[in-house]
Write a protein that holds these residues in place. Structure first.
Motif, short mmCIF file in Angstrom:
data_model
loop_
_atom_site.label_atom_id
_atom_site.label_comp_id
_atom_site.label_asym_id
_atom_site.label_seq_id
_atom_site.Cartn_x
_atom_site.Cartn_y
_atom_site.Cartn_z
N SER A 108 15.15 11.94 8.55
CA SER A 108 16.29 11.10 8.22
C SER A 108 17.14 11.74 7.12
O SER A 108 16.66 12.57 6.34
CB SER A 108 15.83 9.72 7.76
OG SER A 108 15.10 9.81 6.54
N THR A 109 18.40 11.33 7.06
CA THR A 109 19.31 11.89 6.06
C THR A 109 18.98 11.42 4.65
O THR A 109 18.98 12.21 3.70
CB THR A 109 20.76 11.50 6.40
OG1 THR A 109 21.11 12.01 7.69
CG2 THR A 109 21.74 12.07 5.37
N ASN A 110 18.69 10.14 4.50
CA ASN A 110 18.50 9.56 3.17
C ASN A 110 17.04 9.32 2.80
O ASN A 110 16.75 8.83 1.71
CB ASN A 110 19.28 8.25 3.05
CG ASN A 110 20.78 8.48 3.13
OD1 ASN A 110 21.31 9.38 2.48
ND2 ASN A 110 21.45 7.69 3.95
N GLY A 111 16.13 9.66 3.70
CA GLY A 111 14.71 9.57 3.37
C GLY A 111 14.10 8.19 3.61
O GLY A 111 14.79 7.18 3.76
N THR A 112 12.78 8.19 3.63
CA THR A 112 11.99 6.97 3.80
C THR A 112 11.04 6.87 2.61
O THR A 112 10.43 7.86 2.21
CB THR A 112 11.18 7.02 5.11
OG1 THR A 112 12.09 7.22 6.21
CG2 THR A 112 10.40 5.73 5.32
N PHE A 113 10.92 5.66 2.05
CA PHE A 113 10.15 5.47 0.83
C PHE A 113 9.05 4.42 1.04
O PHE A 113 9.27 3.42 1.73
CB PHE A 113 11.06 5.03 -0.31
CG PHE A 113 12.13 6.04 -0.66
CD1 PHE A 113 11.98 6.88 -1.74
CD2 PHE A 113 13.28 6.15 0.13
CE1 PHE A 113 12.96 7.82 -2.06
CE2 PHE A 113 14.26 7.08 -0.18
CZ PHE A 113 14.10 7.92 -1.28
N VAL A 114 7.89 4.66 0.46
CA VAL A 114 6.80 3.69 0.46
C VAL A 114 6.43 3.41 -0.99
O VAL A 114 6.06 4.33 -1.73
CB VAL A 114 5.57 4.20 1.24
CG1 VAL A 114 4.41 3.21 1.12
CG2 VAL A 114 5.92 4.43 2.70
N GLY B 75 8.34 2.94 -3.39
CA GLY B 75 9.21 3.69 -4.29
C GLY B 75 9.07 5.19 -4.23
O GLY B 75 9.83 5.91 -4.88
N LYS B 76 8.13 5.70 -3.45
CA LYS B 76 7.90 7.14 -3.36
C LYS B 76 8.37 7.66 -2.01
O LYS B 76 8.01 7.13 -0.97
CB LYS B 76 6.42 7.44 -3.54
CG LYS B 76 6.08 8.92 -3.46
CD LYS B 76 4.58 9.14 -3.62
CE LYS B 76 4.20 10.61 -3.48
NZ LYS B 76 2.74 10.82 -3.60
N LYS B 77 9.18 8.73 -2.05
CA LYS B 77 9.67 9.33 -0.81
C LYS B 77 8.51 9.99 -0.07
O LYS B 77 7.72 10.72 -0.67
CB LYS B 77 10.75 10.37 -1.10
CG LYS B 77 11.43 10.91 0.15
CD LYS B 77 12.58 11.85 -0.20
CE LYS B 77 13.27 12.37 1.04
NZ LYS B 77 14.38 13.29 0.72
N GLY C 33 0.43 -4.92 2.26
CA GLY C 33 1.26 -5.12 1.09
C GLY C 33 2.20 -3.98 0.77
O GLY C 33 3.08 -4.13 -0.10
N ASP C 34 2.08 -2.84 1.43
CA ASP C 34 2.98 -1.72 1.19
C ASP C 34 4.42 -2.12 1.50
O ASP C 34 4.69 -2.91 2.42
CB ASP C 34 2.61 -0.51 2.05
CG ASP C 34 1.45 0.29 1.45
OD1 ASP C 34 1.08 0.03 0.30
OD2 ASP C 34 0.93 1.17 2.17
N LEU C 35 5.35 -1.55 0.73
CA LEU C 35 6.77 -1.83 0.94
C LEU C 35 7.47 -0.54 1.36
O LEU C 35 7.53 0.44 0.61
CB LEU C 35 7.41 -2.37 -0.35
CG LEU C 35 8.86 -2.85 -0.20
CD1 LEU C 35 8.91 -4.10 0.69
CD2 LEU C 35 9.46 -3.16 -1.57
#
Length: 244
Positions: free
Chosen positions: A62-68, A70-72, A81-83
């Motif tokens: 992806s262009t802008n990244g994926t975060f779990v 708060g961490k890319k 519970g992960d976001l």
């Protein structure tokens, strides 16, 4: 009940998606399983692969990244519970229902077929599911075995564990596709069709050589119809297929 993803925008829930399929693609394209119409989201942004109740997230360049949390991340196993953050949207992972882990049938599959000690390896291998599904589709496209009329009217089916420390335990085959085995060693799938349940070879480890055994005979490249009381051997585990 399987786990789920809760989609939120500005802390408001806008969608809910069950983790009851092997792959959920997240992106801006309308055909994505989780469609997010936002310019910060790539056409095919990320996907969540679920095998035997264990979800795994993969960013699709992806262009802008994926975060779990708060961490890319590029690849990441997911826990309750992960976001997951994608642009201004978020997906909350929910894997428990009423205080218990969700997806009892999936957990049972992981316990009796994959073994609890294989859970980590399963998560690492989750991204290989797309290749496995492609093999499955190819195998089924080559399947031309005739099916008798008697098999067109069958009841619900299940598999019973005969070995591996838990004989007698059963798992219902209540999904369109049930994957069994040990990723990287040997994997097979049982697909539900209107005319019966078929087993097909998906992955045989190194050289793709290890194939499932039904009633003492190695199955071929075509999917094979299962009959009541058939004995299946996958990755060293013996199961009995039961119908009705």
């Amino acid at each position: 009940m399987a786990g789920k993803l809760i989609l939120t925008f500005n802390d408001q829930a806008v969608g809910e998606y069950a983790l009851d399929t092997e792959s959920l693609v997240i992106g801006r394209r309308p055909e994505c399983d989780i469609h997010i119409d936002n310019l910060a989201v790539s056409g095919r942004h990320a996907r969540v692969v679920t095998v035997a109740g264990s979800p795994f997230l993969e960013d699709l360049d992806s262009t802008n990244g994926t975060f779990v949390n708060g961490k890319k991340v590029d690849k990441q196993s997911l826990a309750d519970g992960d976001l997951i953050t994608i642009g201004k949207h978020a997906l909350r992972v929910v894997l428990t229902v009423n205080g218990r882990a969700g997806g009892s049938a999936d957990q049972f599959a992981e316990t009796i077929v994959l073994g609890a000690d294989q859970a980590g390896a399963l998560r690492q291998a989750a991204t290989e599911t797309e290749t496995a599904r492609a093999r499955l589709a190819d195998a089924e496209s080559r399947d031309s075995a005739p099916v008798s009329g008697a098999s067109a009217n069958i009841g619900p089916a299940r598999v019973r564990l005969l070995t591996d420390g838990g004989p007698g335990k059963e798992m219902p085959l209540n999904k369109a596709l049930t994957t069994l085995g040990r990723p990287g060693i040997q994997v097979a799938a049982i697909s539900r069709r209107h005319n019966g349940d078929f087993i097909v070879h998906v992955d045989g480890g190194v050289g793709n050589a290890a194939r499932p055994i039904v009633n003492g005979a190695v199955i071929g490249v075509k999917s094979q119809l299962l009959n009541d009381q058939d004995i299946i051997e996958i990755a060293g585990v013996k199961l009995q297929y039961l119908r009705g």
